[in-house]
Scaffold this motif. Structure first.
Motif, PDB file in Angstrom:
ATOM      1  N   ASP A 127       0.811  -1.216   0.000  1.00 60.78           N
ATOM      2  CA  ASP A 127       0.000   0.000   0.000  1.00 60.78           C
ATOM      3  C   ASP A 127       0.844   1.266   0.000  1.00 60.78           C
ATOM      4  OD1 ASP A 127      -2.338  -1.506   0.086  1.00 60.78           O
ATOM      5  OD2 ASP A 127      -2.367  -1.559   2.279  1.00 60.78           O
ATOM      6  N   VAL A 128       2.162   1.142   0.035  1.00 58.47           N
ATOM      7  CA  VAL A 128       3.050   2.306   0.101  1.00 58.47           C
ATOM      8  C   VAL A 128       3.451   2.708  -1.319  1.00 58.47           C
ATOM      9  CG1 VAL A 128       5.210   3.213   1.014  1.00 58.47           C
ATOM     10  CG2 VAL A 128       3.912   1.524   2.326  1.00 58.47           C
ATOM     11  N   PRO A 129       3.136   3.941  -1.753  1.00 57.72           N
ATOM     12  CA  PRO A 129       3.436   4.356  -3.132  1.00 57.72           C
ATOM     13  C   PRO A 129       4.890   4.793  -3.309  1.00 57.72           C
ATOM     14  CG  PRO A 129       2.327   6.129  -1.999  1.00 57.72           C
ATOM     15  CD  PRO A 129       2.388   4.987  -1.023  1.00 57.72           C
ATOM     16  N   ILE A 130       5.794   3.929  -2.896  1.00 54.59           N
ATOM     17  CA  ILE A 130       7.237   4.176  -2.978  1.00 54.59           C
ATOM     18  C   ILE A 130       7.893   2.879  -3.419  1.00 54.59           C
ATOM     19  CG2 ILE A 130       9.326   4.770  -1.666  1.00 54.59           C
ATOM     20  CD1 ILE A 130       7.559   6.281   0.304  1.00 54.59           C
ATOM     21  N   ALA A 131       8.965   2.971  -4.188  1.00 52.21           N
ATOM     22  CA  ALA A 131       9.755   1.782  -4.512  1.00 52.21           C
ATOM     23  C   ALA A 131      10.512   1.380  -3.254  1.00 52.21           C
ATOM     24  CB  ALA A 131      10.725   2.081  -5.654  1.00 52.21           C
ATOM     25  N   ILE A 132      10.047   0.339  -2.589  1.00 54.76           N
ATOM     26  CA  ILE A 132      10.581  -0.018  -1.280  1.00 54.76           C
ATOM     27  C   ILE A 132      10.724  -1.530  -1.178  1.00 54.76           C
ATOM     28  CG2 ILE A 132       8.232   0.078  -0.345  1.00 54.76           C
ATOM     29  CD1 ILE A 132       9.397   0.698   2.375  1.00 54.76           C
ATOM     30  N   ASN A 133      11.817  -1.963  -0.579  1.00 55.67           N
ATOM     31  CA  ASN A 133      12.014  -3.361  -0.195  1.00 55.67           C
ATOM     32  C   ASN A 133      12.139  -3.403   1.317  1.00 55.67           C
ATOM     33  OD1 ASN A 133      13.101  -3.310  -3.109  1.00 55.67           O
ATOM     34  ND2 ASN A 133      12.977  -5.485  -2.661  1.00 55.67           N
ATOM     35  N   ALA A 134      11.449  -4.350   1.929  1.00 52.40           N
ATOM     36  CA  ALA A 134      11.505  -4.500   3.387  1.00 52.40           C
ATOM     37  C   ALA A 134      11.653  -5.978   3.708  1.00 52.40           C
ATOM     38  CB  ALA A 134      10.251  -3.921   4.036  1.00 52.40           C
ATOM     39  N   TYR A 135      12.517  -6.275   4.676  1.00 47.86           N
ATOM     40  CA  TYR A 135      12.793  -7.661   5.045  1.00 47.86           C
ATOM     41  C   TYR A 135      12.782  -7.779   6.557  1.00 47.86           C
ATOM     42  CZ  TYR A 135      14.331  -7.874   0.205  1.00 47.86           C
ATOM     43  OH  TYR A 135      14.371  -7.789  -1.157  1.00 47.86           O
ATOM     44  N   SER A 136      12.127  -8.821   7.036  1.00 52.47           N
ATOM     45  CA  SER A 136      12.077  -9.063   8.471  1.00 52.47           C
ATOM     46  C   SER A 136      13.419  -9.568   8.973  1.00 52.47           C
ATOM     47  CB  SER A 136      10.985 -10.085   8.796  1.00 52.47           C
ATOM     48  OG  SER A 136      11.338 -11.359   8.277  1.00 52.47           O
ATOM     49  N   GLY A 137      13.611  -9.465  10.282  1.00 50.53           N
ATOM     50  CA  GLY A 137      14.838  -9.974  10.883  1.00 50.53           C
ATOM     51  C   GLY A 137      14.999 -11.456  10.669  1.00 50.53           C
ATOM     52  N   GLU A 138      13.889 -12.208  10.690  1.00 51.26           N
ATOM     53  CA  GLU A 138      13.960 -13.649  10.471  1.00 51.26           C
ATOM     54  C   GLU A 138      14.453 -13.967   9.061  1.00 51.26           C
ATOM     55  OE1 GLU A 138      11.464 -12.034  11.764  1.00 51.26           O
ATOM     56  OE2 GLU A 138      11.282 -12.824  13.799  1.00 51.26           O
ATOM     57  N   PHE A 139      13.960 -13.209   8.056  1.00 52.43           N
ATOM     58  CA  PHE A 139      14.401 -13.438   6.683  1.00 52.43           C
ATOM     59  C   PHE A 139      15.878 -13.102   6.538  1.00 52.43           C
ATOM     60  CE2 PHE A 139      15.180 -12.095   2.333  1.00 52.43           C
ATOM     61  CZ  PHE A 139      14.601 -13.121   1.597  1.00 52.43           C
TER      62      PHE A 139
END
Length: 812
Positions: free
Chosen positions: A65-77
């Protein structure tokens, strides 16, 4: 081996074509595979990829839902993929390149724009944040990622959200905080190059409304580059400790206090000359001959205290505060000529401290508008001091061809060959040549003429241990006001507007102290300055100054963004954005005067689409962007002696790119991902005045045109709740130049690295794993040119060779 060759060009084209084909195939095939996987019944939610909540827009949102080119990764990943510092994130984020020359000099590039200058007067282009506090200054930004909650990487100008240093992107490291309950875990590791690693954490309740958490990290390993002068280079020795407290205030408010400490004492940086062979007669970048042996290395400490407050003011308003204090101090000892010769030896002392305070009021009434307004204060002092040392006998041998040619034009070839002969740098046994013990002052009549000195020149002994010190500093104070809001017009259309205004007061300083005598200084200075206009001359590189020179100024600026969002369906979001980014003005201060460098401005235009398919088994993030730069601040070689890099206004530049992040769940036990980035970025032919630019047509440094990475996570269930896992990954980077001048030979052809992790998970929370990086043992370079290039002896830094190890992990 490491330079471009005509025979390699077709192979590189094949790699680039293969990368593009892989992206197109994945875009078409992954949804189909995911759809096939849904034909078999599965428990509720078992087939859907895990969703991650991000706070890139200062509120919790699903990433799609964020209108930005973004990558996010959890600590577990991150832990599962073996990502230990942000130097490894480049394998997971399209358009991101991270190379860690040393802990004091990381290089980060987002969408072709690099931020890696260690000069404190150079403002960052890319923000690195740790729990909301900027740690962007390169000397203090390299921190270990352990006990992490998640990492967010935002591509494109983010000044509205992340402040003055986020011209082309931001990396936000979000650490685990103290929370309710008791938990613990640890990891032990052993590996090649005598690697030893430990990380662990413990979280508990300290009272009814207070929780505490402590986390620790330790890793040491020898360098992968052998140094024939003793020890190794490009190793690691890091200790880090973090403590955090959480205080509940009422039902929905609270304060987090986080203390971070990191100590780094790794061996030295692996500079390797590509002109001077080592004592074995080789230019192999993995076998160095760096002076001072085990004495080379880094000693750095980073301290930080952060206080985060979240307070509910009313049903619709909340208040967020971020207070940060940081300090770093370090000493780097490095051999810039990368050889057994004593030519360019440096000890660099760097120190910095900063304080920042942000206050933000957030509004959300559950209606069509959400947003925030606030202000911040930033106060930073950063300085460095460099001690230069050289044996002038050896330096004369290196420079003798140029010195001979210069004097031949003035005195004629005969006298030039008599007084300033050309001598080899190395003896036949590859040891440094120290045979020339004096040089001549080219002023006739200084002494009585003789048959061997017919012009009556004065002989001056060469200094076998010349030393001089110079440095610079910056003091920055910035006040910023910002506002950002999103209007949801209906179920499909939304508009986001953001604006940040800054007022900066800056002071730049420079100094150079008198050295301990230099015979070559008079010949090389070419300036006729009071410090070196006539013998005796004390300095070789920079004439001594009368104390500290300084210049100051104040600047006002603004950055902003406008994003139009359109929801095609419940699972597909699109957006179009325009944003303005800025790299602050700066002032070059030197003994020759001051030079104002205007602010670098970029206008970014972007189209994006992100969403999911096949009942959540396939998610994607696609973006197409164009950057238009004015007053691009490039680091180029100085035209006048002494030779050093300076920042200058290189005029107009641009970047056109496409990025894709694809994630799929092929079955309940098999996940896969593929990232692809294409960037065509470089300098325009003409500036705003129609003048042909010095760097016209050159590509941005450290920027591959194409790159991709792919990986698989395959879990194999066993009896009694145990399971096996297999995680192969491959990442490929195209050809890069290491300098904006695009000099032939100062480059690296495209290459790929294959990594593998495998292990056994036990039902009682234990895990044993093995890992291997660069299993094909590919040789490649992470940097080239460097300070040695300025003296005509470019150096390279080799990339990590094959490594492997075993880990034991447990969670309670």
């Amino acid at each position: 081996m490491f330079r471009n060759a005509h025979s390699m060009r077709q192979m590189r084209r094949d790699h680039l074509s293969l990368a593009l084909a892989a992206v197109l195939a994945a875009s078409a095939a992954l949804p189909a595979l995911a759809q096939d996987a849904t034909q078999a019944p599965a428990p509720d939610g078992a087939g859907e990829l895990d969703r991650i909540i991000v706070t890139a827009q200062k509120r919790e949102q699903q990433i799609e839902d964020v209108p930005i080119a973004i990558n996010a990764y959890s600590g577990e990943f991150l832990q599962a993929q073996g990502i230990q510092d942000y130097g490894d994130l480049g394998n997971l984020v399209p358009g991101l390149e991270v190379q860690t020359q040393s802990v004091s000099n990381p290089s980060i590039s987002i969408r072709g724009i690099t931020a890696d200058l260690d000069d404190p007067t150079q403002e960052p282009r890319i923000s690195v944040f740790q729990d909301g506090v900027s740690i962007s200054r390169s000397r203090g930004s390299s921190v270990e990622m352990f006990d992490m909650e998640r990492v967010e990487v935002l591509r494109g100008p983010q000044g509205t959200l992340f402040g003055r240093a986020a011209e082309t992107g931001a990396i936000h490291l979000i650490q685990n905080k103290a929370r309710t309950g008791t938990s613990a875990g640890f990891e032990l590791g052993l590996g090649s190059d005598d690697q030893r690693r430990f990380t662990g954490h413990y979280n508990t309740d300290l009272g009814e409304n207070v929780q505490g958490r402590i986390a620790a990290f330790y890793e040491t390993r020898d360098g992968f580059i052998e140094n024939l002068d003793g020890g190794t280079l490009q190793g690691k020795d890091t200790r880090a400790l973090r403590g955090s407290l959480h205080f509940d205030i009422g039902e929905n408010s609270g304060v987090d206090v986080i203390l971070n400490y990191q100590k780094d004492t790794p061996p030295g940086t692996g500079f390797r000359s590509q002109v001077i062979p080592n004592l074995q007669g080789s230019l192999d970048p993995y076998t160095a001959n760096s002076q001072r042996g085990d004495d080379l290395g880094t000693d750095r400490e980073v301290y930080g205290v952060t206080a985060l407050g979240d307070f509910v003011l009313s049903e619709n308003w909340t208040l967020s505060t971020i207070t940060g204090w940081r300090r770093y101090e370090g000493l780097d000892k490095f051999d810039s000529d990368g050889s057994q010769a004593d030519l360019i030896e440096f000890d660099e002392r760097a120190e910095g401290r900063q304080f920042s305070q942000e206050v933000r009021f957030n509004f959300d009434n559950g209606g069509n508008f959400t947003g925030f307004v606030g202000g911040s204060y930033f106060d930073e002092t950063s300085d460095r001091e460099l001690d230069y040392q050289a044996d002038e006998r050896q330096l004369y041998a290196l420079l003798s061809p140029q010195i001979n040619a210069n004097t031949a034009a003035l005195l004629g070839p005969a006298l030039a060959n008599l007084y300033f002969p050309i001598v080899p740098l190395l003896n036949p046994n590859a040891t440094p040549n120290t045979s020339v013990v004096s040089t001549w002052l080219p002023v006739p009549g200084m002494v009585a003429p003789t048959p061997t000195n017919p012009a009556g020149f004065l002989a001056i002994p060469l200094n076998p241990d010349h030393r001089e010190t110079f440095g610079n500093d910056v003091d920055v104070r910035a006040i910023e006001l910002f506002a950002d809001g999103t209007w949801q017009f209906n179920d499909q259309w939304s508009l986001t507007l953001g604006l940040r205004g800054s007022h900066e007061s800056v002071e730049y300083g420079y100094f150079s102290r008198g050295g301990n005598a230099s015979s070559l200084g008079f010949l090389l200075s070419g300036r006729g300055t009071p410090a070196c206009g006539a013998p005796p001359c004390n300095n070789l590189l920079f004439p001594a100054t009368a104390g500290r020179l300084s210049a100051s100024d104040s600047f006002n600026s603004w950055v902003g963004r406008a994003v139009l969002g359109y929801k095609l369906s419940d699972t597909i979001n699109t957006y179009a954005s325009v944003s303005r980014g800025r790299r602050p003005n700066m002032i070059n201060v030197s003994d020759t005067g001051t030079e104002d460098v205007p602010a670098e401005i970029v206008w970014s235009y972007e189209l994006g689409m992100k969403g999911s398919a096949a009942d959540g088994r396939f998610v994607y993030d696609l973006s197409l962007f164009y950057y238009d730069y004015n007053n691009f601040q490039a680091s180029v070689q100085n035209d006048t002696p002494p030779p050093f890099f300076v920042t200058t206004n290189a005029g107009r530049a641009h970047a056109l790119g496409f990025e894709a992040s694809l994630f799929g769940r092929f079955s309940d036990n098999v996940n896969g991902w593929l990232n692809y980035g294409y960037i065509d970025g470089g300098f325009n032919a003409f500036d705003d005045n129609g003048t042909y630019q010095e760097l016209a047509g050159n590509r941005f440094r450290m920027t591959p045109k194409q790159s991709f990475s792919l990986g698989l996570d395959w879990s194999i269930p066993l009896q009694n709740g145990d399971s096996l896992y297999l995680r192969p990954s491959y990442n490929w980077r195209g050809h890069v130049y290491f300098e904006d001048e695009n000099q032939p030979g100062i480059e690296q052809d495209g290459y790929g690295l294959f990594n593998l992790r495998a292990g056994w998970r036990f039902a009682d929370h234990w895990e044993v794993g093995v890992w291997g990086n660069n299993l094909a043992d590919k040789e490649y370079l992470t940097d080239a040119g460097n300070t040695g290039l300025l003296f005509g002896i470019p150096t390279v830094i080799a990339g990590a060779d094959r490594s492997y190890g075993v880990t034991l992990r447990a969670k309670f």
